[in-house]
Design a protein around this motif. Structure first.
Motif, PDB file in Angstrom:
ATOM      1  N   ARG A  17       0.835  -1.207   0.000  1.00 50.11           N
ATOM      2  CA  ARG A  17       0.000   0.000   0.000  1.00 50.11           C
ATOM      3  C   ARG A  17       0.870   1.256   0.000  1.00 50.11           C
ATOM      4  O   ARG A  17       0.527   2.270  -0.606  1.00 50.11           O
ATOM      5  CB  ARG A  17      -0.933  -0.015   1.202  1.00 50.11           C
ATOM      6  CG  ARG A  17      -1.948   1.117   1.186  1.00 50.11           C
ATOM      7  CD  ARG A  17      -2.884   1.091   2.365  1.00 50.11           C
ATOM      8  NE  ARG A  17      -2.140   1.295   3.607  1.00 50.11           N
ATOM      9  CZ  ARG A  17      -2.366   0.643   4.743  1.00 50.11           C
ATOM     10  NH1 ARG A  17      -3.302  -0.271   4.807  1.00 50.11           N
ATOM     11  NH2 ARG A  17      -1.658   0.895   5.815  1.00 50.11           N
ATOM     12  N   GLU A  18       1.998   1.183   0.679  1.00 52.72           N
ATOM     13  CA  GLU A  18       2.910   2.323   0.738  1.00 52.72           C
ATOM     14  C   GLU A  18       3.933   2.293  -0.405  1.00 52.72           C
ATOM     15  O   GLU A  18       4.970   2.946  -0.339  1.00 52.72           O
ATOM     16  CB  GLU A  18       3.588   2.364   2.113  1.00 52.72           C
ATOM     17  CG  GLU A  18       2.583   2.620   3.223  1.00 52.72           C
ATOM     18  CD  GLU A  18       3.201   2.658   4.610  1.00 52.72           C
ATOM     19  OE1 GLU A  18       4.440   2.768   4.728  1.00 52.72           O
ATOM     20  OE2 GLU A  18       2.435   2.585   5.580  1.00 52.72           O
ATOM     21  N   LEU A  19       3.595   1.507  -1.431  1.00 48.08           N
ATOM     22  CA  LEU A  19       4.398   1.412  -2.653  1.00 48.08           C
ATOM     23  C   LEU A  19       5.844   1.021  -2.377  1.00 48.08           C
ATOM     24  O   LEU A  19       6.769   1.492  -3.030  1.00 48.08           O
ATOM     25  CB  LEU A  19       4.312   2.724  -3.443  1.00 48.08           C
ATOM     26  CG  LEU A  19       2.901   3.175  -3.811  1.00 48.08           C
ATOM     27  CD1 LEU A  19       2.928   4.549  -4.442  1.00 48.08           C
ATOM     28  CD2 LEU A  19       2.229   2.156  -4.710  1.00 48.08           C
ATOM     29  N   ARG A  20       6.006   0.148  -1.405  1.00 50.46           N
ATOM     30  CA  ARG A  20       7.323  -0.386  -1.052  1.00 50.46           C
ATOM     31  C   ARG A  20       8.349   0.703  -0.759  1.00 50.46           C
ATOM     32  O   ARG A  20       9.532   0.549  -1.035  1.00 50.46           O
ATOM     33  CB  ARG A  20       7.843  -1.323  -2.134  1.00 50.46           C
ATOM     34  CG  ARG A  20       6.989  -2.541  -2.338  1.00 50.46           C
ATOM     35  CD  ARG A  20       7.619  -3.472  -3.324  1.00 50.46           C
ATOM     36  NE  ARG A  20       6.746  -4.597  -3.570  1.00 50.46           N
ATOM     37  CZ  ARG A  20       7.112  -5.678  -4.213  1.00 50.46           C
ATOM     38  NH1 ARG A  20       8.328  -5.783  -4.673  1.00 50.46           N
ATOM     39  NH2 ARG A  20       6.273  -6.654  -4.397  1.00 50.46           N
ATOM     40  N   ALA A  21       7.880   1.802  -0.239  1.00 52.47           N
ATOM     41  CA  ALA A  21       8.777   2.905   0.103  1.00 52.47           C
ATOM     42  C   ALA A  21       9.779   2.440   1.153  1.00 52.47           C
ATOM     43  O   ALA A  21       9.468   1.612   2.001  1.00 52.47           O
ATOM     44  CB  ALA A  21       7.973   4.092   0.627  1.00 52.47           C
ATOM     45  N   ALA A  22      10.972   2.992   1.077  1.00 52.43           N
ATOM     46  CA  ALA A  22      12.005   2.658   2.056  1.00 52.43           C
ATOM     47  C   ALA A  22      11.466   2.925   3.451  1.00 52.43           C
ATOM     48  O   ALA A  22      10.831   3.945   3.702  1.00 52.43           O
ATOM     49  CB  ALA A  22      13.261   3.475   1.801  1.00 52.43           C
ATOM     50  N   GLU A  23      11.703   1.992   4.311  1.00 55.38           N
ATOM     51  CA  GLU A  23      11.303   2.075   5.716  1.00 55.38           C
ATOM     52  C   GLU A  23       9.793   2.196   5.908  1.00 55.38           C
ATOM     53  O   GLU A  23       9.337   2.723   6.916  1.00 55.38           O
ATOM     54  CB  GLU A  23      12.059   3.197   6.425  1.00 55.38           C
ATOM     55  CG  GLU A  23      13.561   2.978   6.354  1.00 55.38           C
ATOM     56  CD  GLU A  23      14.338   3.802   7.360  1.00 55.38           C
ATOM     57  OE1 GLU A  23      13.778   4.183   8.387  1.00 55.38           O
ATOM     58  OE2 GLU A  23      15.523   4.025   7.096  1.00 55.38           O
ATOM     59  N   SER A  24       9.032   1.678   4.957  1.00 56.49           N
ATOM     60  CA  SER A  24       7.583   1.651   5.152  1.00 56.49           C
ATOM     61  C   SER A  24       7.218   0.395   5.937  1.00 56.49           C
ATOM     62  O   SER A  24       7.972  -0.566   5.982  1.00 56.49           O
ATOM     63  CB  SER A  24       6.850   1.663   3.810  1.00 56.49           C
ATOM     64  OG  SER A  24       7.084   0.466   3.098  1.00 56.49           O
ATOM     65  N   ALA A  25       6.088   0.424   6.584  1.00 54.90           N
ATOM     66  CA  ALA A  25       5.532  -0.712   7.319  1.00 54.90           C
ATOM     67  C   ALA A  25       6.481  -1.230   8.401  1.00 54.90           C
ATOM     68  O   ALA A  25       6.555  -2.421   8.647  1.00 54.90           O
ATOM     69  CB  ALA A  25       5.163  -1.827   6.344  1.00 54.90           C
ATOM     70  N   LEU A  26       7.186  -0.331   9.055  1.00 54.93           N
ATOM     71  CA  LEU A  26       8.148  -0.760  10.080  1.00 54.93           C
ATOM     72  C   LEU A  26       7.500  -1.504  11.249  1.00 54.93           C
ATOM     73  O   LEU A  26       8.039  -2.533  11.679  1.00 54.93           O
ATOM     74  CB  LEU A  26       9.000   0.410  10.566  1.00 54.93           C
ATOM     75  CG  LEU A  26      10.017   0.939   9.546  1.00 54.93           C
ATOM     76  CD1 LEU A  26      10.787   2.115  10.129  1.00 54.93           C
ATOM     77  CD2 LEU A  26      10.951  -0.158   9.089  1.00 54.93           C
ATOM     78  N   PRO A  27       6.355  -1.057  11.783  1.00 53.65           N
ATOM     79  CA  PRO A  27       5.741  -1.834  12.872  1.00 53.65           C
ATOM     80  C   PRO A  27       5.327  -3.244  12.420  1.00 53.65           C
ATOM     81  O   PRO A  27       5.510  -4.215  13.147  1.00 53.65           O
ATOM     82  CB  PRO A  27       4.516  -1.008  13.279  1.00 53.65           C
ATOM     83  CG  PRO A  27       4.802   0.372  12.784  1.00 53.65           C
ATOM     84  CD  PRO A  27       5.644   0.203  11.547  1.00 53.65           C
TER      85      PRO A  27
END
Length: 139
Positions: free
Chosen positions: A107-117
């Motif tokens: 969903r966050e377009l595989r952005a760096a450091e996305s979905a950290l939790p």
């Protein structure tokens, strides 16, 4: 509900089965192996998760080898069923954490450091599953 003989009453205490999601029913007969293949075929994992997944599949293999040999000789039918339920529980927890991580990361377009939790939760679930399988063998 049908009653069971007293020496089989423990069956009623077993946790309900988890319906294996279709995406991890193949290509092998082992959902845990298929889950590992699904995760490793993704480009979303860093080397730390790949290493942890490797440790999990190694613990899964050791656990299954133990159940197939010593476990069947030394454990009661109830204990073998509990071990099977433990493996399903471990696979389920990793699968759910994987789905949460991959959904948010995509969903966050595989952005760096996305979905950290969600990534951290996946790490914790994989590590915990390996530890549970290892501890079950070592009892």
């Amino acid at each position: 509900m049908m009653s069971v003989p007293d020496d089989w009453a423990w069956l009623e205490e077993m946790p309900e089965g988890w319906p294996t999601p279709a995406e991890i029913t193949g290509p092998t007969a082992a959902p845990a192996t298929n889950l590992v293949l699904l995760m490793l075929s993704s480009e979303m994992l860093g080397n730390d998760l790949v290493e942890l997944i490797g440790e999990f599949i190694a613990e899964d293999a050791r656990f299954n080898r133990w159940i197939g040999a010593e476990g069947k000789r030394e454990l009661s039918m109830r204990q073998v069923a509990e071990c099977s339920a433990l493996l399903r529980e471990c696979t389920k927890s990793i699968y759910e954490a994987w789905c949460n991580f991959s959904r948010v990361h995509e969903r966050e377009l595989r952005a760096a450091e996305s979905a950290l939790p969600e990534r951290r939760a996946l790490f914790v679930n994989i590590n915990s599953a390996s530890e549970k399988l290892r501890n079950a063998r070592m009892k």
